[in-house]
Enzyme design. Structure first.
Site, short mmCIF file in Angstrom:
data_model
loop_
_atom_site.label_atom_id
_atom_site.label_comp_id
_atom_site.label_asym_id
_atom_site.label_seq_id
_atom_site.Cartn_x
_atom_site.Cartn_y
_atom_site.Cartn_z
N HIS A 84 18.35 10.19 -31.84
CA HIS A 84 19.17 10.01 -30.64
C HIS A 84 18.73 11.00 -29.55
CE1 HIS A 84 22.63 9.73 -27.98
NE2 HIS A 84 22.87 11.02 -28.15
N ASP A 99 0.86 3.21 -1.62
CA ASP A 99 0.99 3.16 -3.08
C ASP A 99 0.94 4.59 -3.57
OD1 ASP A 99 0.75 2.58 -5.91
OD2 ASP A 99 0.08 0.59 -5.33
N TRP A 126 16.61 17.46 -32.50
CA TRP A 126 15.60 17.21 -31.45
C TRP A 126 14.84 18.50 -31.11
CZ3 TRP A 126 14.55 18.59 -26.32
CH2 TRP A 126 15.44 19.49 -25.74
N SER A 145 1.51 11.47 -21.14
CA SER A 145 2.02 10.54 -20.13
C SER A 145 2.77 11.29 -19.03
CB SER A 145 2.94 9.52 -20.81
OG SER A 145 3.69 8.84 -19.85
N SER A 146 3.62 12.23 -19.45
CA SER A 146 4.39 12.99 -18.46
C SER A 146 3.49 13.80 -17.55
CB SER A 146 5.35 13.95 -19.16
OG SER A 146 6.38 13.25 -19.76
N HIS A 153 13.81 25.05 -21.72
CA HIS A 153 14.75 25.25 -20.63
C HIS A 153 14.28 24.64 -19.32
CE1 HIS A 153 18.66 26.36 -19.42
NE2 HIS A 153 18.13 26.54 -18.24
N GLU A 170 12.53 22.15 -19.21
CA GLU A 170 12.68 20.72 -19.52
C GLU A 170 14.07 20.21 -19.12
OE1 GLU A 170 10.93 18.20 -20.61
OE2 GLU A 170 12.53 16.83 -21.24
N TYR A 187 15.86 21.25 -16.75
CA TYR A 187 15.90 21.09 -15.29
C TYR A 187 15.04 19.94 -14.83
CZ TYR A 187 18.53 25.36 -15.32
OH TYR A 187 19.50 26.28 -15.57
N SER A 239 21.70 13.56 -3.37
CA SER A 239 21.56 14.02 -1.99
C SER A 239 21.18 12.89 -1.04
CB SER A 239 20.50 15.13 -1.88
OG SER A 239 20.86 16.20 -2.72
N HIS A 247 18.50 32.38 -23.78
CA HIS A 247 19.96 32.19 -23.91
C HIS A 247 20.29 31.08 -24.90
CE1 HIS A 247 19.79 29.28 -20.24
NE2 HIS A 247 19.72 28.61 -21.35
N HIS A 248 19.28 30.34 -25.35
CA HIS A 248 19.51 29.35 -26.40
C HIS A 248 19.50 30.00 -27.78
CE1 HIS A 248 18.98 25.80 -23.79
NE2 HIS A 248 18.19 26.60 -23.11
N THR A 303 22.79 26.56 -7.88
CA THR A 303 23.47 25.32 -8.26
C THR A 303 24.77 25.19 -7.48
OG1 THR A 303 22.57 25.72 -10.46
CG2 THR A 303 24.14 23.94 -10.25
N LYS A 336 24.23 23.89 -4.06
CA LYS A 336 24.08 22.43 -4.02
C LYS A 336 25.43 21.73 -4.03
CE LYS A 336 19.52 21.82 -5.84
NZ LYS A 336 19.20 20.85 -4.80
N ARG A 368 27.84 21.51 -34.98
CA ARG A 368 27.16 20.27 -34.60
C ARG A 368 26.28 19.80 -35.75
NH1 ARG A 368 22.44 22.38 -30.44
NH2 ARG A 368 22.00 20.16 -30.29
#
Lengths: 525, 189
Positions: free
Chosen positions: A76, A105, A141, A169-170, A253, A255, A257, A268, A302-303, A328, A331, A450
């Site tokens: 998932h 293009d 994950w 690809s990314s 991290h 990632e 964002y 926006s 922080h993870h 943040t 924004k 979890r």
């Protein structure tokens, strides 16, 4: 002999037949394929989530084996992050960026075709691991070593291969987007005139180029540990499992964002359109986005507050994380300030955008709570974390994608979608997402870990509520599919500019979009 | 293709090449930058309590005014076919004084096994002050079926040890080494 009218290259449409989609280099075709692929993955990852929530509907092992449950949570997460959210944003970038900057293009159309067409194979490989002996990836994950190396199923090497393909690809997609924005802007489209979606994607693409190679290096080390007896993450051989976590979150991290900055760009664009006011604080939005991107490289630990870090390191990562709340906050402030005093109407894209602002902010606040190192010891690896990142990813990233799809769908298809059904979709999603994820804060604070298939009785009520919300949310996405397909098939004809207050070059073009656009660059006022 | 389009295309390729190079450089940076940086930080700060190989500096002076208690622990995963324990669980030493302690490992399976012990020292900040002259953790140990070995470790505590430290805890984790060649670990430990 009279000449047969020459088929002018500039005016021909797409080739006939299905083969067209394989060989296409047209940014609209590729963007559409990205979006359809990501929607298919969204439904697949959603189906896995339904299995998870069905198992958790009641305490006890009621539905699936715990081993399979672990594969479901892992798949998932992987499918939603790499299959649903990221390709959806890349699809929107492909479709919209050339239109927004007045380019004919993408800069590198063939690379574009390649970066899309390797993706389905990556997901085919990833999903096929579920049918292999020993099952698919079952380590979450985040695939922490040594759970994924020493103790992972044999299919882990296929998982690594599929991740490598996604990463490639990314990176190719990101390179293409940067080159396009850098070099293909219409004359007069200066940096500070670019729409924010273009800005946020430019910054996101740089993040991708910086961190996807870190992921590639990380999974290569895993592969070497598994197949070549190296000891990057094996303590017995002089390596360190903790090294894995540092490298993973150094990628991970930025990632997260990558999955939210393009969302900021979409929101926006939509809020000013329906508030009929220019975006408040355009320049500060650009700088805030850049600040978030730069800060994202200094907060990764922080993870992992609970791994036993020195006090000074915990303090540093706690403070650096909290600093991110400032850009943040800028924004969110700007979006609210855009709405204040505007002549607001509440069409479906705007509903999703407003829900984004409110619910993403809730996710941001729970993120701030998690950033406090001393209390993180209580929250770490509980459902509170699950609630937090689902609040920023589902009503955050996913709602922004839906908002974008509803906003630009009339432009893509030439038809208006069914407003009534779309409102039903919005309200079902909005109620579903909150019913599903808000109770998870409570069970998390009460200590429910979890990634477990069973739980003590005191969590039963909240889990049942959460599961019902998840089923409602899942169901409403089938309605979304129906609305989109109905809109593609037909409907009330859309004007070139179906939203009164919409701004941007894409609305100067007819709806539906011609196959080729801006072959001569537009005039920028 | 017009002249400007040609020029634009050349520039596209150029930017693409630069960005491609950046991504390749980032992959290289993970291997030659981040991983060595991690090991270097662990070594310099002692975070993680990873002690290093045989010490090269020998100290003659013994600080008899201080008594340091050194505790020894052994751990391994429960399903491993070994017995592993410290024979000396607690010793009192003066800083600078050499001391020998032993760990006993027994192979309870009916196969030949190779094991590796991995050290961890607590508190972390004394890691640089704990010197090993000889240690079974410097290399792998081969155990015949049923074989039992008393493995020595010779150490001394640096007299420069911070004043407030009175107790040091040394822990060894034992790992089974299937498929790991001896040469693999020499350098890192």
């Amino acid at each position: 002999m009279t000449a047969i009218p020459h088929d002018d290259h500039a005016h021909h449409g797409p080739a006939k037949g299905l083969w067209r989609w394989v060989v296409t280099t047209n940014h609209k075709d590729i963007g559409a394929m990205y979006l359809w692929l990501s929607f298919a993955m969204f439904l697949l990852g959603g189906a896995f989530a339904m299995v998870i929530r069905a198992e958790l509907f009641q305490p006890g092992f009621s539905l699936v084996a715990p081993e399979f449950f672990n594969q479901m949570t892992t798949m998932h997460g992987l499918i939603m992050v790499f299959g649903a959210v990221m390709p959806a944003f890349v699809g929107l970038a492909n479709y919209m960026i050339p239109l927004m900057i007045g380019a004919p293009d993408m800069a590198l159309p063939r690379l574009n075709n390649l970066s899309f067409w390797i993706l389905p194979f990556a997901f085919l490989i990833l999903v096929s691991t579920l049918f292999m002996e020993g099952g698919g990836p079952n380590f979450g994950w985040t695939f922490y070593a040594p759970l994924s190396t020493t103790y992972g199923p044999p299919s882990t090497v296929f998982f690594i291969l599929s991740m490598h393909i996604m990463g490639a690809s990314s990176i190719m997609g990101a390179i293409n987007i940067i080159v396009t924005i850098w070099n293909m802007r219409a004359p007069g489209m200066t940096w500070m005139k670019m729409p924010l979606f273009v800005w946020t994607w430019l910054i996101t693409a740089f993040l991708l180029i910086m961190v996807m190679p870190v992921l590639a290096g990380l999974i290569t080390m895993m592969l070497l540990d598994i197949t070549a007896q190296t000891s990057f993450f094996n303590a017995a051989g002089g390596g360190s499992p903790l090294l894995f976590q540092h490298l993973f979150w150094f990628f991970g991290h930025p990632e997260v964002y990558i999955m939210i900055l393009p969302a900021f760009g979409i929101i926006s664009a939509i809020i000013p359109a329906f508030a009929r006011k220019p975006l408040f604080g355009y320049a500060s939005m650009v700088y805030a986005t850049a600040a978030i991107a730069i800060l994202s490289f200094f907060v990764w630990a922080h993870h992992m507050f609970t791994v036993g870090m020195p006090f000074a390191a915990q303090l540093f990562f706690m403070i650096s994380t909290m600093i991110i709340a400032v850009p943040t906050g800028v924004k969110v402030f700007n979006w609210v300030a855009t709405m204040i005093g505007g002549s607001m109407t509440f069409e479906v894209p705007m509903l999703f955008a407003i829900a984004f602002v409110v619910l993403f902010t809730i996710g941001g606040f729970s993120g701030l709570m998690l950033a406090i190192a001393p209390v993180d010891y209580q929250y770490h690896d509980t459902y509170f974390v699950v609630a937090h990142f689902h609040y920023v990813l589902v009503p955050g990233a996913v709602f922004s994608i839906m908002a974008g799809v509803y906003y630009w769908l009339p432009k893509w298809t030439g038809n208006m979608f069914h407003e009534g059904l779309a409102k039903v979709h919005f309200w079902m999603s909005f109620v579903g997402v909150n019913v599903a994820f808000f109770p998870q804060h409570f069970v998390g604070l009460a200590g429910m870990p979890r990634r477990i298939p069973d739980y003590p009785l005191q969590f039963a009520n909240f889990n049942m509520i959460s599961s019902m919300g998840a089923f409602l949310f899942g169901l409403s996405q089938l309605l979304f599919m129906f609305i989109v397909i109905k809109c593609v098939m037909g409907g009330k004809k859309a004007e070139a500019k179906p939203w009164e207050g919409a701004e941007g070059l894409e609305w100067d073009l007819p709806s539906p979009l011609p196959y080729h656009t801006f072959e001569t660059p537009p005039e920028i006022k | 293709m017009s002249d400007t389009a040609q020029k634009s295309n050349t520039k596209n390729i150029k930017i693409m090449a630069q960005l491609g190079l950046l991504s390749v450089a980032m992959v290289a940076f993970v291997f030659v930058g981040l991983v060595p940086m991690y090991n270097w930080i662990c070594e310099v700060t002692g975070i993680g309590g990873r002690t290093t190989g045989p010490t090269t500096e020998l100290i003659s002076e013994i600080d008899e005014s201080r008594d340091i208690r050194v505790q020894f622990m052994a751990s391994m995963q429960t399903d491993m076919p070994f017995e592993f324990r410290a024979l000396d669980t607690r010793v009192q030493v003066h800083p600078g004084q050499q001391h020998t302690i032993h760990y006993r490992v027994t192979n309870t399976s009916d196969e030949t096994r190779t094991v590796q012990a991995v050290p961890s020292l607590s508190p972390y900040r004394v890691t640089e002050h704990f010197h090993k002259i000889e240690c079974f953790c410097f290399e792998q140990t081969v155990l015949e079926p049923g074989e039992s070995l008393d493995m020595p470790m010779i150490f001394y505590v640096d007299p420069r040890l911070p004043e407030d430290v009175r107790t040091i805890a040394m822990s060894y984790s034992l790992f089974n080494m299937p498929g790991y060649a001896r040469a693999d670990i020499k350098e890192t430990n």
